[in-house]
Design a protein around this motif. Structure first.
Motif, PDB file in Angstrom:
ATOM      1  N   ALA A 113      33.206   0.652  -2.560  1.00 49.49           N
ATOM      2  CA  ALA A 113      33.394   2.081  -2.836  1.00 49.49           C
ATOM      3  C   ALA A 113      32.664   2.430  -4.128  1.00 49.49           C
ATOM      4  O   ALA A 113      32.471   1.575  -4.995  1.00 49.49           O
ATOM      5  CB  ALA A 113      34.885   2.409  -2.964  1.00 49.49           C
ATOM      6  N   HIS A 114      32.234   3.698  -4.239  1.00 48.65           N
ATOM      7  CA  HIS A 114      31.509   4.161  -5.425  1.00 48.65           C
ATOM      8  C   HIS A 114      32.110   5.469  -5.933  1.00 48.65           C
ATOM      9  O   HIS A 114      32.684   6.241  -5.175  1.00 48.65           O
ATOM     10  CB  HIS A 114      30.036   4.424  -5.103  1.00 48.65           C
ATOM     11  CG  HIS A 114      29.286   3.232  -4.603  1.00 48.65           C
ATOM     12  ND1 HIS A 114      29.131   2.970  -3.258  1.00 48.65           N
ATOM     13  CD2 HIS A 114      28.648   2.234  -5.263  1.00 48.65           C
ATOM     14  CE1 HIS A 114      28.417   1.853  -3.112  1.00 48.65           C
ATOM     15  NE2 HIS A 114      28.114   1.380  -4.308  1.00 48.65           N
ATOM     16  N   GLN A 115      31.913   5.718  -7.214  1.00 51.43           N
ATOM     17  CA  GLN A 115      32.345   6.987  -7.813  1.00 51.43           C
ATOM     18  C   GLN A 115      31.128   7.677  -8.433  1.00 51.43           C
ATOM     19  O   GLN A 115      30.267   7.031  -9.023  1.00 51.43           O
ATOM     20  CB  GLN A 115      33.414   6.728  -8.882  1.00 51.43           C
ATOM     21  CG  GLN A 115      34.076   7.984  -9.432  1.00 51.43           C
ATOM     22  CD  GLN A 115      33.515   8.404 -10.791  1.00 51.43           C
ATOM     23  OE1 GLN A 115      32.606   7.790 -11.336  1.00 51.43           O
ATOM     24  NE2 GLN A 115      34.068   9.470 -11.347  1.00 51.43           N
ATOM     25  N   GLN A 116      31.047   8.995  -8.266  1.00 51.01           N
ATOM     26  CA  GLN A 116      29.933   9.807  -8.741  1.00 51.01           C
ATOM     27  C   GLN A 116      28.598   9.330  -8.180  1.00 51.01           C
ATOM     28  O   GLN A 116      27.606   9.202  -8.895  1.00 51.01           O
ATOM     29  CB  GLN A 116      29.857   9.824 -10.274  1.00 51.01           C
ATOM     30  CG  GLN A 116      30.894  10.695 -10.944  1.00 51.01           C
ATOM     31  CD  GLN A 116      30.559  11.019 -12.390  1.00 51.01           C
ATOM     32  OE1 GLN A 116      29.477  11.532 -12.680  1.00 51.01           O
ATOM     33  NE2 GLN A 116      31.472  10.723 -13.300  1.00 51.01           N
ATOM     34  N   ARG A 117      28.590   9.076  -6.908  1.00 53.77           N
ATOM     35  CA  ARG A 117      27.352   8.648  -6.258  1.00 53.77           C
ATOM     36  C   ARG A 117      26.319   9.764  -6.351  1.00 53.77           C
ATOM     37  O   ARG A 117      26.609  10.924  -6.095  1.00 53.77           O
ATOM     38  CB  ARG A 117      27.632   8.308  -4.799  1.00 53.77           C
ATOM     39  CG  ARG A 117      26.521   7.546  -4.108  1.00 53.77           C
ATOM     40  CD  ARG A 117      26.976   7.139  -2.716  1.00 53.77           C
ATOM     41  NE  ARG A 117      25.997   6.286  -2.059  1.00 53.77           N
ATOM     42  CZ  ARG A 117      25.895   4.985  -2.267  1.00 53.77           C
ATOM     43  NH1 ARG A 117      26.730   4.397  -3.104  1.00 53.77           N
ATOM     44  NH2 ARG A 117      24.994   4.264  -1.649  1.00 53.77           N
ATOM     45  N   GLY A 118      25.091   9.431  -6.755  1.00 52.56           N
ATOM     46  CA  GLY A 118      24.022  10.410  -6.865  1.00 52.56           C
ATOM     47  C   GLY A 118      24.038  11.200  -8.161  1.00 52.56           C
ATOM     48  O   GLY A 118      23.365  12.223  -8.263  1.00 52.56           O
ATOM     49  N   PHE A 119      24.785  10.759  -9.170  1.00 53.27           N
ATOM     50  CA  PHE A 119      24.883  11.509 -10.432  1.00 53.27           C
ATOM     51  C   PHE A 119      23.555  11.596 -11.178  1.00 53.27           C
ATOM     52  O   PHE A 119      23.296  12.536 -11.923  1.00 53.27           O
ATOM     53  CB  PHE A 119      25.929  10.864 -11.359  1.00 53.27           C
ATOM     54  CG  PHE A 119      25.403   9.681 -12.131  1.00 53.27           C
ATOM     55  CD1 PHE A 119      24.878   9.844 -13.404  1.00 53.27           C
ATOM     56  CD2 PHE A 119      25.404   8.416 -11.564  1.00 53.27           C
ATOM     57  CE1 PHE A 119      24.381   8.752 -14.105  1.00 53.27           C
ATOM     58  CE2 PHE A 119      24.917   7.329 -12.259  1.00 53.27           C
ATOM     59  CZ  PHE A 119      24.390   7.488 -13.538  1.00 53.27           C
ATOM     60  N   CYS A 120      22.692  10.591 -11.018  1.00 50.16           N
ATOM     61  CA  CYS A 120      21.433  10.540 -11.757  1.00 50.16           C
ATOM     62  C   CYS A 120      20.387  11.404 -11.049  1.00 50.16           C
ATOM     63  O   CYS A 120      20.104  11.192  -9.868  1.00 50.16           O
ATOM     64  CB  CYS A 120      20.939   9.097 -11.862  1.00 50.16           C
ATOM     65  SG  CYS A 120      19.466   8.895 -12.887  1.00 50.16           S
ATOM     66  N   PRO A 121      19.803  12.401 -11.715  1.00 51.47           N
ATOM     67  CA  PRO A 121      18.812  13.283 -11.089  1.00 51.47           C
ATOM     68  C   PRO A 121      17.685  12.491 -10.425  1.00 51.47           C
ATOM     69  O   PRO A 121      17.083  11.606 -11.034  1.00 51.47           O
ATOM     70  CB  PRO A 121      18.277  14.100 -12.273  1.00 51.47           C
ATOM     71  CG  PRO A 121      19.415  14.123 -13.238  1.00 51.47           C
ATOM     72  CD  PRO A 121      20.024  12.746 -13.137  1.00 51.47           C
ATOM     73  N   GLY A 122      17.434  12.796  -9.158  1.00 47.10           N
ATOM     74  CA  GLY A 122      16.370  12.128  -8.443  1.00 47.10           C
ATOM     75  C   GLY A 122      16.761  10.798  -7.839  1.00 47.10           C
ATOM     76  O   GLY A 122      15.957  10.150  -7.170  1.00 47.10           O
ATOM     77  N   ASP A 123      18.002  10.367  -8.050  1.00 43.42           N
ATOM     78  CA  ASP A 123      18.456   9.078  -7.508  1.00 43.42           C
ATOM     79  C   ASP A 123      19.754   9.293  -6.735  1.00 43.42           C
ATOM     80  O   ASP A 123      20.843   9.233  -7.290  1.00 43.42           O
ATOM     81  CB  ASP A 123      18.666   8.080  -8.643  1.00 43.42           C
ATOM     82  CG  ASP A 123      18.925   6.659  -8.136  1.00 43.42           C
ATOM     83  OD1 ASP A 123      19.138   6.504  -6.909  1.00 43.42           O
ATOM     84  OD2 ASP A 123      18.925   5.727  -8.948  1.00 43.42           O
ATOM     85  N   ASP A 124      19.635   9.545  -5.453  1.00 40.67           N
ATOM     86  CA  ASP A 124      20.808   9.825  -4.622  1.00 40.67           C
ATOM     87  C   ASP A 124      21.759   8.638  -4.515  1.00 40.67           C
ATOM     88  O   ASP A 124      22.915   8.793  -4.148  1.00 40.67           O
ATOM     89  CB  ASP A 124      20.376  10.239  -3.213  1.00 40.67           C
ATOM     90  CG  ASP A 124      19.657  11.578  -3.196  1.00 40.67           C
ATOM     91  OD1 ASP A 124      19.831  12.346  -4.162  1.00 40.67           O
ATOM     92  OD2 ASP A 124      18.915  11.838  -2.229  1.00 40.67           O
ATOM     93  N   ASN A 125      21.269   7.454  -4.807  1.00 36.63           N
ATOM     94  CA  ASN A 125      22.097   6.265  -4.651  1.00 36.63           C
ATOM     95  C   ASN A 125      22.618   5.709  -5.968  1.00 36.63           C
ATOM     96  O   ASN A 125      23.119   4.591  -6.025  1.00 36.63           O
ATOM     97  CB  ASN A 125      21.302   5.183  -3.917  1.00 36.63           C
ATOM     98  CG  ASN A 125      20.988   5.578  -2.496  1.00 36.63           C
ATOM     99  OD1 ASN A 125      21.870   5.965  -1.747  1.00 36.63           O
ATOM    100  ND2 ASN A 125      19.723   5.524  -2.130  1.00 36.63           N
ATOM    101  N   SER A 126      22.515   6.479  -7.026  1.00 33.33           N
ATOM    102  CA  SER A 126      23.087   6.057  -8.308  1.00 33.33           C
ATOM    103  C   SER A 126      24.593   6.261  -8.261  1.00 33.33           C
ATOM    104  O   SER A 126      25.112   6.960  -7.398  1.00 33.33           O
ATOM    105  CB  SER A 126      22.477   6.874  -9.451  1.00 33.33           C
ATOM    106  OG  SER A 126      22.732   8.256  -9.263  1.00 33.33           O
TER     107      SER A 126
END
Length: 257
Positions: free
Chosen positions: A124-137
């Motif tokens: 599980a992940h939290q705040q997925r995609g938080f980094c601009p331009g990186d949907d999988n962050s």
């Protein structure tokens, strides 16, 4: 956690997480980390958390086939949270509602090289995609595995060291690590376990890496050979981040199913 590294060559490394009654081989301790995944035979590149306070991850995934949800009797032990199934380990754990659970709980994610990886499923992940331009962050992640060792304390400490070494080394620079001594506790149902915590600091975070990351490992159900293991990590001192207290609650919600 931000993404790191370029395209992954399966001829060079396999990075994917593992499963419980099939323990992983003994691991050596090193620093730094890069996560990858294997979904139904398709290798998937995830990214890595930065150390000495890091985090930000990336994942290039193929479509996953949804797996059955936790059994009806698997209700969250913390009100308002959701249950994460780890069928390969015969376990479940809980995460807050704002976390995103992998649609395929059997998808294998790994940190480290093929011969020394920490593998996880039920991720599980939290705040997925938080980094601009990186949907999988993402800002936090969790999963479960099974690892060899004579007792829960030995397994927890070895897993923590291996995970941190692979996940947080950047450019050959090892992170700074403050580790707590093993803590004995009881999980839901009175199941005995051992928990170890660490605060990792990155000397030179880059991109969307956080400077500090909290890591928690819980090992339980040791049979004299291996333990069921929870691994979780969360960026610290970041907007909307997961606190060490919440990470503790997530880690101690682990229970055999």
């Amino acid at each position: 956690m931000s993404s790191a590294g370029g395209p992954w060559d399966p001829r060079q490394q396999y990075r994917g997480f593992g499963a419980f009654p099939q323990p992983e081989p003994p691991r050596r301790k090193r620093r730094g980390w890069l996560i990858a995944a294997s979904v139904l035979g398709a290798v998937v590149l995830i990214a890595a958390m930065a150390a000495v306070v890091v985090i930000g991850l990336r994942e290039q995934r193929t479509a996953a086939v949804p797996a059955p949800p936790p059994s009806p009797e698997a209700s969250a032990v913390r009100a308002g949270w959701q249950v994460v199934a780890v069928p390969k380990r015969g376990a479940v754990y809980d995460v807050p509602q704002d976390w995103e659970i992998d649609a395929d709980p059997g998808a294998v994610h790994a940190v480290g090289p093929p011969d020394d990886a920490v593998t996880l499923t039920g991720v599980a992940h939290q705040q997925r995609g938080f980094c601009p331009g990186d949907d999988n962050s993402f800002r936090a992640m969790s999963g479960a595995s099974a690892r060899l060792g004579p007792d829960d304390a030995a397994v927890a400490e070895e897993t923590l060291g291996t995970f941190i070494s692979h996940a947080f080394t950047r450019g050959g620079v090892a992170p700074l690590v403050e580790q707590s001594p093993p803590e004995r506790l009881q999980l839901t149902g009175g199941v005995p376990a051992t928990r170890v915590n660490a605060r990792v600091t990155l000397p030179a975070p880059t991109g969307c890496d956080a400077r500090s990351v909290a890591v928690a490992v819980v090992a339980t159900n040791n049979d004299g050979t291996s333990s069921l293991v929870f691994v979780g990590a969360a960026d610290q001192d970041v907007p909307g981040g997961v606190s060490e207290t919440t990470l503790h609650e997530v880690s101690t919600s682990l229970r055999p199913q």
